[in-house]
Design a protein around this motif. Structure first.
Motif, PDB file in Angstrom:
ATOM      1  N   ASN A 131      37.453  98.155   8.767  1.00 60.65           N
ATOM      2  CA  ASN A 131      38.750  98.482   9.357  1.00 60.65           C
ATOM      3  C   ASN A 131      39.616  97.241   9.544  1.00 60.65           C
ATOM      4  O   ASN A 131      40.846  97.325   9.544  1.00 60.65           O
ATOM      5  CB  ASN A 131      38.574  99.167  10.713  1.00 60.65           C
ATOM      6  CG  ASN A 131      38.115 100.614  10.585  1.00 60.65           C
ATOM      7  OD1 ASN A 131      38.047 101.148   9.478  1.00 60.65           O
ATOM      8  ND2 ASN A 131      37.790 101.237  11.698  1.00 60.65           N
ATOM      9  N   SER A 141      43.642 101.010  16.932  1.00 62.13           N
ATOM     10  CA  SER A 141      43.471 100.548  18.313  1.00 62.13           C
ATOM     11  C   SER A 141      42.576  99.321  18.267  1.00 62.13           C
ATOM     12  O   SER A 141      41.427  99.403  17.808  1.00 62.13           O
ATOM     13  CB  SER A 141      42.841 101.640  19.188  1.00 62.13           C
ATOM     14  OG  SER A 141      43.653 102.798  19.212  1.00 62.13           O
ATOM     15  N   GLN A 194      39.472 100.348  16.036  1.00 65.55           N
ATOM     16  CA  GLN A 194      39.303 101.795  15.964  1.00 65.55           C
ATOM     17  C   GLN A 194      40.420 102.374  15.092  1.00 65.55           C
ATOM     18  O   GLN A 194      41.560 101.916  15.149  1.00 65.55           O
ATOM     19  CB  GLN A 194      39.376 102.398  17.364  1.00 65.55           C
ATOM     20  CG  GLN A 194      38.929 103.850  17.468  1.00 65.55           C
ATOM     21  CD  GLN A 194      37.427 103.996  17.573  1.00 65.55           C
ATOM     22  OE1 GLN A 194      36.734 103.029  17.883  1.00 65.55           O
ATOM     23  NE2 GLN A 194      36.921 105.197  17.309  1.00 65.55           N
ATOM     24  N   LEU A 195      40.102 103.393  14.286  1.00 64.11           N
ATOM     25  CA  LEU A 195      41.081 103.958  13.374  1.00 64.11           C
ATOM     26  C   LEU A 195      41.099 105.475  13.485  1.00 64.11           C
ATOM     27  O   LEU A 195      40.053 106.112  13.537  1.00 64.11           O
ATOM     28  CB  LEU A 195      40.762 103.555  11.927  1.00 64.11           C
ATOM     29  CG  LEU A 195      41.681 104.101  10.829  1.00 64.11           C
ATOM     30  CD1 LEU A 195      43.109 103.622  11.023  1.00 64.11           C
ATOM     31  CD2 LEU A 195      41.155 103.694   9.450  1.00 64.11           C
ATOM     32  N   GLN A 196      42.315 106.026  13.538  1.00 65.12           N
ATOM     33  CA  GLN A 196      42.502 107.469  13.475  1.00 65.12           C
ATOM     34  C   GLN A 196      43.437 107.793  12.320  1.00 65.12           C
ATOM     35  O   GLN A 196      44.386 107.064  12.051  1.00 65.12           O
ATOM     36  CB  GLN A 196      43.097 108.018  14.778  1.00 65.12           C
ATOM     37  CG  GLN A 196      42.123 108.042  15.947  1.00 65.12           C
ATOM     38  CD  GLN A 196      42.707 108.756  17.154  1.00 65.12           C
ATOM     39  OE1 GLN A 196      43.915 108.728  17.368  1.00 65.12           O
ATOM     40  NE2 GLN A 196      41.858 109.396  17.939  1.00 65.12           N
ATOM     41  N   THR A 225      45.856 110.886  10.723  1.00 65.81           N
ATOM     42  CA  THR A 225      46.507 112.171  10.951  1.00 65.81           C
ATOM     43  C   THR A 225      47.160 112.632   9.661  1.00 65.81           C
ATOM     44  O   THR A 225      47.882 111.876   9.006  1.00 65.81           O
ATOM     45  CB  THR A 225      47.574 112.070  12.062  1.00 65.81           C
ATOM     46  OG1 THR A 225      46.958 111.631  13.273  1.00 65.81           O
ATOM     47  CG2 THR A 225      48.229 113.421  12.303  1.00 65.81           C
ATOM     48  N   THR A 234      44.159 115.475  13.233  1.00 57.41           N
ATOM     49  CA  THR A 234      43.802 114.077  13.491  1.00 57.41           C
ATOM     50  C   THR A 234      42.285 113.914  13.422  1.00 57.41           C
ATOM     51  O   THR A 234      41.541 114.709  14.004  1.00 57.41           O
ATOM     52  CB  THR A 234      44.312 113.614  14.857  1.00 57.41           C
ATOM     53  OG1 THR A 234      45.746 113.690  14.871  1.00 57.41           O
ATOM     54  CG2 THR A 234      43.897 112.178  15.148  1.00 57.41           C
ATOM     55  N   VAL A 235      41.855 112.897  12.706  1.00 57.03           N
ATOM     56  CA  VAL A 235      40.424 112.612  12.534  1.00 57.03           C
ATOM     57  C   VAL A 235      40.138 111.221  13.063  1.00 57.03           C
ATOM     58  O   VAL A 235      40.826 110.258  12.695  1.00 57.03           O
ATOM     59  CB  VAL A 235      40.012 112.699  11.046  1.00 57.03           C
ATOM     60  CG1 VAL A 235      38.537 112.341  10.879  1.00 57.03           C
ATOM     61  CG2 VAL A 235      40.295 114.081  10.487  1.00 57.03           C
ATOM     62  N   ASP A 236      39.137 111.100  13.928  1.00 52.89           N
ATOM     63  CA  ASP A 236      38.697 109.797  14.417  1.00 52.89           C
ATOM     64  C   ASP A 236      37.760 109.191  13.380  1.00 52.89           C
ATOM     65  O   ASP A 236      36.686 109.723  13.112  1.00 52.89           O
ATOM     66  CB  ASP A 236      37.981 109.960  15.752  1.00 52.89           C
ATOM     67  CG  ASP A 236      37.635 108.629  16.404  1.00 52.89           C
ATOM     68  OD1 ASP A 236      37.752 107.574  15.730  1.00 52.89           O
ATOM     69  OD2 ASP A 236      37.241 108.628  17.579  1.00 52.89           O
ATOM     70  N   MET A 237      38.168 108.073  12.787  1.00 53.78           N
ATOM     71  CA  MET A 237      37.385 107.441  11.723  1.00 53.78           C
ATOM     72  C   MET A 237      36.476 106.337  12.254  1.00 53.78           C
ATOM     73  O   MET A 237      35.816 105.658  11.465  1.00 53.78           O
ATOM     74  CB  MET A 237      38.320 106.896  10.642  1.00 53.78           C
ATOM     75  CG  MET A 237      39.193 107.983  10.024  1.00 53.78           C
ATOM     76  SD  MET A 237      40.316 107.391   8.750  1.00 53.78           S
ATOM     77  CE  MET A 237      39.147 106.957   7.446  1.00 53.78           C
ATOM     78  N   GLY A 238      36.457 106.157  13.556  1.00 48.59           N
ATOM     79  CA  GLY A 238      35.515 105.231  14.156  1.00 48.59           C
ATOM     80  C   GLY A 238      35.938 103.776  14.047  1.00 48.59           C
ATOM     81  O   GLY A 238      37.029 103.431  13.583  1.00 48.59           O
ATOM     82  N   SER A 270      46.549 105.231  12.810  1.00 45.62           N
ATOM     83  CA  SER A 270      46.697 104.635  14.139  1.00 45.62           C
ATOM     84  C   SER A 270      45.524 103.700  14.391  1.00 45.62           C
ATOM     85  O   SER A 270      44.366 104.136  14.400  1.00 45.62           O
ATOM     86  CB  SER A 270      46.737 105.727  15.218  1.00 45.62           C
ATOM     87  OG  SER A 270      47.819 106.616  14.998  1.00 45.62           O
TER      88      SER A 270
END
Length: 320
Positions: free
Chosen positions: A234, A207, A216-218, A220, A225-229, A205
């Motif tokens: 990116n 943003s 911003q990258l997540q 799953t 789900t991990v927030d990859m910052g 995902s």
């Protein structure tokens, strides 16, 4: 951990140290000692044979073996019988050819690490996650990575990845390296464990800010789900994701969707070679450190075409 990292930051890896000079050397799984220039430990003395002895990882510990040398191999003051293997322990003193001339000591009895060693001498480069870049992370002309089945592959940009095994040598920019690993299989367990994430099962995902300065990258996978910052690389992954989504919408076959020629990216200085190769490695490394077992597949390369694409089609892109 990178080159020269042993003894720093708590890295645990089998190593020996010269008693007089304090020089420390990481141990390869089959560490050849001798006068020959290609030896893992090269001792250019007349009393040392070309292939004098080996220090070998048995799976349980380090063992020393004399290879029929002319002047013998010594362990804690005793001369070894040629061809027989003798266990070593931390603090064991070893010498080759002359007992008191030059001694080495086993300072860490831990197992060996996966690494690449320059044949002409110099510090090894150690595995970083499940990836190894040569000559460095900042100049990844060659990437070595582990496949889901545990086998190792060597990839150069625009070439098909080829299998690589322990002690195999290869060239990077005119310098010859030797690959060192203990085996080609992942550790398995009969215990019930959480499934390891694979690229084909990832949901990504993105943003994106209105000016596209922040991506911003997540990730799953397996219900987590991990927030990859928000990282600079990116944007490359976002560009690949957009192409794949667009071509899926056009109805192209899945195998044909998402491929972008590097020349299409080169107009943007942040995605032109060699920065492109650096970002591809950083993306793969980030996914590897999160436990994705085939992290190299997050950016696929089509051999001989200068084309690449994102490795998963489960993608969403939203504006911040």
């Amino acid at each position: 951990m990178r080159r020269g990292a042993f003894g720093e930051g708590g890295l645990v890896v089998g190593s020996i140290r010269n008693v007089s000079s304090g020089k420390t050397q990481l141990l390869e799984p089959e560490h050849l000692i001798g006068r020959a220039p290609t030896s893992a430990l090269c001792l250019p003395h007349r009393y040392v044979s070309a292939q004098h002895a080996t220090i070998r990882w048995s799976g349980a510990g380090w063992e020393l073996r004399d290879l029929g040398s002319r002047n013998g191999t010594f362990l804690d003051g005793s001369r070894l019988k040629p061809g027989e293997e003798y266990p070593m322990r931390v603090g064991s003193k070893i010498a080759f050819g002359k007992l008191l001339e030059e001694q080495w000591e086993l300072v860490d009895a831990s197992g060996p690490k996966v690494m690449a060693v320059p044949v002409d001498g110099g510090d090894p480069v150690l595995l970083d996650g499940d990836l190894l870049a040569l000559p460095s992370n900042e100049d990844p002309r060659v990437t070595i990575y582990r496949n889901p089945d545990g086998a190792w592959g060597l990839e150069q940009p625009d070439d098909a990845a080829i299998p690589i095994t322990n002690m195999q040598t290869f060239d990077v920019g005119g310098r010859v390296w030797r690959f060192c690993c203990t085996g080609n299989s992942r550790t398995t367990s009969l215990a019930v464990t959480q499934p390891e994430p694979e690229v084909r099962n990832l949901q990504l995902s993105f943003s994106v800010s209105a000016d596209e300065e922040h991506v911003q990258l997540q990730m799953t996978s397996v219900g987590k789900t991990v927030d990859m910052g928000a990282r600079n690389h990116n944007y490359l992954l976002l560009t690949l994701a957009r192409r794949r989504l667009a071509e899926v919408a056009e109805g192209l076959p899945e195998t044909a969707c998402g491929w972008i020629h590097q020349e299409e990216l080169a107009h943007d200085p942040t995605m032109a070679p060699p920065q492109l190769n650096i970002d591809v490695f950083r993306i793969r490394k980030q996914f590897s450190l999160l436990g994705v077992i085939d992290a190299a597949s997050i950016v696929e390369r089509r051999p001989g075409t200068h084309q690449l694409r994102i490795g998963t089609g489960a993608i969403t892109i939203t504006k911040l």
